[in-house]
Write a protein that holds these residues in place. Structure first.
Motif, PDB file in Angstrom:
ATOM      1  N   TYR A  44       0.857  -1.182   0.000  1.00  0.00           N
ATOM      2  CA  TYR A  44       0.000   0.000   0.000  1.00  0.00           C
ATOM      3  C   TYR A  44       0.901   1.243   0.000  1.00  0.00           C
ATOM      4  CZ  TYR A  44      -3.827  -3.160   1.199  1.00  0.00           C
ATOM      5  OH  TYR A  44      -4.752  -4.178   1.201  1.00  0.00           O
ATOM      6  N   LYS A  45       1.339   1.637  -1.177  1.00  0.00           N
ATOM      7  CA  LYS A  45       2.198   2.815  -1.356  1.00  0.00           C
ATOM      8  C   LYS A  45       3.343   2.821  -0.345  1.00  0.00           C
ATOM      9  CE  LYS A  45      -1.139   5.778  -3.692  1.00  0.00           C
ATOM     10  NZ  LYS A  45      -1.811   7.097  -3.712  1.00  0.00           N
TER      11      LYS A  45
ATOM     12  N   TYR B  83       5.482  -4.744   7.741  1.00  0.00           N
ATOM     13  CA  TYR B  83       6.244  -3.558   8.114  1.00  0.00           C
ATOM     14  C   TYR B  83       5.677  -2.370   7.336  1.00  0.00           C
ATOM     15  CZ  TYR B  83       8.699  -5.010   3.860  1.00  0.00           C
ATOM     16  OH  TYR B  83       8.993  -5.414   2.592  1.00  0.00           O
ATOM     17  N   SER B  84       6.266  -1.196   7.509  1.00  0.00           N
ATOM     18  CA  SER B  84       5.663  -0.013   6.910  1.00  0.00           C
ATOM     19  C   SER B  84       6.720   1.038   6.585  1.00  0.00           C
ATOM     20  CB  SER B  84       4.614   0.582   7.859  1.00  0.00           C
ATOM     21  OG  SER B  84       5.238   0.992   9.071  1.00  0.00           O
ATOM     22  N   LYS B  85       6.277   2.114   5.945  1.00  0.00           N
ATOM     23  CA  LYS B  85       7.042   3.332   5.683  1.00  0.00           C
ATOM     24  C   LYS B  85       8.404   3.098   5.027  1.00  0.00           C
ATOM     25  CE  LYS B  85       4.780   5.719   9.515  1.00  0.00           C
ATOM     26  NZ  LYS B  85       4.952   6.379  10.833  1.00  0.00           N
ATOM     27  N   PRO B  86       8.429   2.464   3.865  1.00  0.00           N
ATOM     28  CA  PRO B  86       9.703   2.347   3.158  1.00  0.00           C
ATOM     29  C   PRO B  86      10.179   3.722   2.683  1.00  0.00           C
ATOM     30  CG  PRO B  86       7.911   1.673   1.727  1.00  0.00           C
ATOM     31  CD  PRO B  86       7.306   1.904   3.088  1.00  0.00           C
ATOM     32  N   THR B  87      11.434   4.013   2.949  1.00  0.00           N
ATOM     33  CA  THR B  87      12.024   5.285   2.530  1.00  0.00           C
ATOM     34  C   THR B  87      13.421   5.029   1.976  1.00  0.00           C
ATOM     35  OG1 THR B  87      12.963   5.691   4.722  1.00  0.00           O
ATOM     36  CG2 THR B  87      10.777   6.603   4.296  1.00  0.00           C
TER      37      THR B  87
ATOM     38  N   THR C 181       6.767   5.610  -2.625  1.00  0.00           N
ATOM     39  CA  THR C 181       5.343   5.382  -2.856  1.00  0.00           C
ATOM     40  C   THR C 181       5.076   4.536  -4.089  1.00  0.00           C
ATOM     41  OG1 THR C 181       5.161   7.433  -4.117  1.00  0.00           O
ATOM     42  CG2 THR C 181       4.754   7.569  -1.750  1.00  0.00           C
ATOM     43  N   GLU C 182       6.096   4.297  -4.896  1.00  0.00           N
ATOM     44  CA  GLU C 182       5.951   3.467  -6.085  1.00  0.00           C
ATOM     45  C   GLU C 182       7.335   3.047  -6.563  1.00  0.00           C
ATOM     46  OE1 GLU C 182       4.171   5.637  -9.271  1.00  0.00           O
ATOM     47  OE2 GLU C 182       5.984   6.776  -9.677  1.00  0.00           O
ATOM     48  N   GLY C 183       7.369   2.175  -7.559  1.00  0.00           N
ATOM     49  CA  GLY C 183       8.642   1.764  -8.120  1.00  0.00           C
ATOM     50  C   GLY C 183       8.489   0.530  -8.981  1.00  0.00           C
ATOM     51  N   PHE C 184       9.622   0.017  -9.421  1.00  0.00           N
ATOM     52  CA  PHE C 184       9.646  -1.105 -10.344  1.00  0.00           C
ATOM     53  C   PHE C 184       9.825  -2.421  -9.602  1.00  0.00           C
ATOM     54  CE2 PHE C 184      10.451   2.569 -12.840  1.00  0.00           C
ATOM     55  CZ  PHE C 184       9.985   2.292 -14.122  1.00  0.00           C
ATOM     56  N   ILE C 185       9.374  -3.509 -10.228  1.00  0.00           N
ATOM     57  CA  ILE C 185       9.489  -4.858  -9.699  1.00  0.00           C
ATOM     58  C   ILE C 185      10.585  -5.582 -10.465  1.00  0.00           C
ATOM     59  CG2 ILE C 185       8.316  -7.097  -9.507  1.00  0.00           C
ATOM     60  CD1 ILE C 185       5.689  -5.483  -9.128  1.00  0.00           C
ATOM     61  N   GLY C 186      11.530  -6.230  -9.743  1.00  0.00           N
ATOM     62  CA  GLY C 186      12.632  -6.907 -10.407  1.00  0.00           C
ATOM     63  C   GLY C 186      12.908  -8.277  -9.818  1.00  0.00           C
ATOM     64  N   LEU C 187      13.142  -9.255 -10.697  1.00  0.00           N
ATOM     65  CA  LEU C 187      13.525 -10.601 -10.271  1.00  0.00           C
ATOM     66  C   LEU C 187      15.040 -10.638 -10.127  1.00  0.00           C
ATOM     67  CD1 LEU C 187      11.323 -12.670 -12.779  1.00  0.00           C
ATOM     68  CD2 LEU C 187      10.648 -11.608 -10.603  1.00  0.00           C
TER      69      LEU C 187
END
Length: 260
Positions: free
Chosen positions: A194-195, A211-215, A236-242
Motif C-alpha cells: 500500500y504505497k 512492516y511499513s514506511k519504506p524510505t 510510494t511506487e517503483g519497479f518490480i525486479g527478479l
C-alpha cells in the motif's frame, strides 16, 4: 408475496456477489506471458541496462530461469530483471523454486538465496557499476542442508529503510516467521503493498511479515547516482525486479492486481 420478494432479493444479492467475484478475478494482470521476456528489461552489474549477459535470464518450459551455464565466473554480476511498468499499491503473486546451480565464486550468503525487488528505482537510472538497485526486497531462502532454519519471505533493504515494530529498523534484513522449505519445491509467494504505508509478505497463504514506511536511506547499494538516492524520501511506487545473484532459480505464474 412477501416471501417471494424476499427470495427474489436473495437471488439478486447472490447474483451480484458472483458478478463482483468475476470482476475481482479479472482484475489480475499477467506480467509474464510464459513464452518470452517481452515487457522485461535486465540490468546486470558491470553491464549496461538492457544487456542480458550470457543469457542469464531466459524462458524455458513456461518459466523464467536465472541460469549460469554460460558463465565462466560470477565476478559480482548481480542481476535484476525488471518489469517495464512501475506500480504503487498492488497485490503481487508468484511461484518460485531454486535449481541446483550455484556459482561458487559468488558470496556464500547467495547460496539458495534470491529475491524480488520492489519500489525500485527505474532501471534506466541504475549505473553500469552500481551493484544493487535502491529498492526493497522480498527475499527468498531455502534449506541449505546444514540443519539451521532458513525462513523465506524475508525483507532486505538495499539503499532503503523500513519501519518495523513502530521504529526504523537498522537491520539490512528482517526474517519472517515462515518455515524452512526444500530448495527444489515450488513455493507460492505474495506481496501486498500500500504505497508507502503497509507492506505484507505472504508465503503459501500464511502472512509471515509486516512492516511499513519504506524510505530511501541506509547502505548496501554502492556506486549509485547521488541525485537518485535522496535519503528520507518516501517510496510510494517503483519497479518490480527478479533477482539473480549467483544462485539458479525459476519463476512462474507472476500476476499482479493494482489496489486503490
Amino acid at each position: 408475496m412477501k416471501r417471494y420478494l424476499l427470495f427474489t432479493g436473495v437471488l439478486l444479492m447472490f447474483s451480484c456477489g458472483n458478478n463482483n467475484s468475476k470482476k475481482h478475478t479479472n482484475d489480475w494482470q499477467v506480467l509474464f506471458n510464459g513464452k518470452d521476456l517481452e515487457g522485461w528489461t535486465p540490468k546486470i552489474h558491470h553491464h549496461e541496462v538492457g544487456e542480458n549477459y550470457a543469457n542469464t535470464f531466459r524462458v524455458k518450459d513456461g518459466v523464467i530461469q536465472v541460469n549460469y551455464d554460460n558463465y565462466d565466473s560470477f565476478n559480482e554480476r548481480y542481476g535484476h530483471l525488471f518489469y517495464d511498468k512501475p506500480f504503487s499499491s498492488y497485490h503481487l503473486k508468484f511461484k518460485y523454486r531454486f535449481t541446483n546451480q550455484w556459482m561458487e565464486d559468488a558470496p556464500s550468503y547467495t547460496y539458495r538465496n534470491s529475491g524480488i525487488m520492489f519500489h525500485s528505482q527505474d532501471p534506466k537510472t541504475i549505473l553500469k557499476e552500481q551493484d544493487w538497485p535502491i529498492s526493497v526486497e522480498y527475499q527468498m531462502l531455502a534449506d541449505a542442508d546444514d540443519g539451521n532454519p532458513r525462513p523465506t519471505g524475508n525483507m532486505c533493504s538495499p539503499g532503503t529503510d523500513v519501519t518495523y515494530n513502530n521504529e526504523i529498523d537498522p537491520r539490512h534484513c528482517i526474517n519472517s516467521t515462515s518455515k524452512t522449505y526444500p530448495w527444489d519445491e515450488w513455493v507460492n509467494g505474495e506481496l501486498i503493498v500500500y504505497k508507502d504505508s503497509l507492506i505484507i509478505h505472504i508465503v503459501n497463504k500464511d502472512t509471515v511479515l509486516q512492516y511499513s514506511k519504506p524510505t530511501i536511506g541506509g547502505g548496501v547499494a554502492n556506486r549509485f547516482n547521488p541525485s537518485v538516492k535522496i535519503d528520507g524520501k518516501a517510496l510510494t511506487e517503483g519497479f518490480i525486479g527478479l533477482q539473480a545473484e549467483g544462485q539458479g532459480i525459476e519463476f512462474k505464474d507472476i500476476l499482479i492486481k493494482e489496489l486503490e
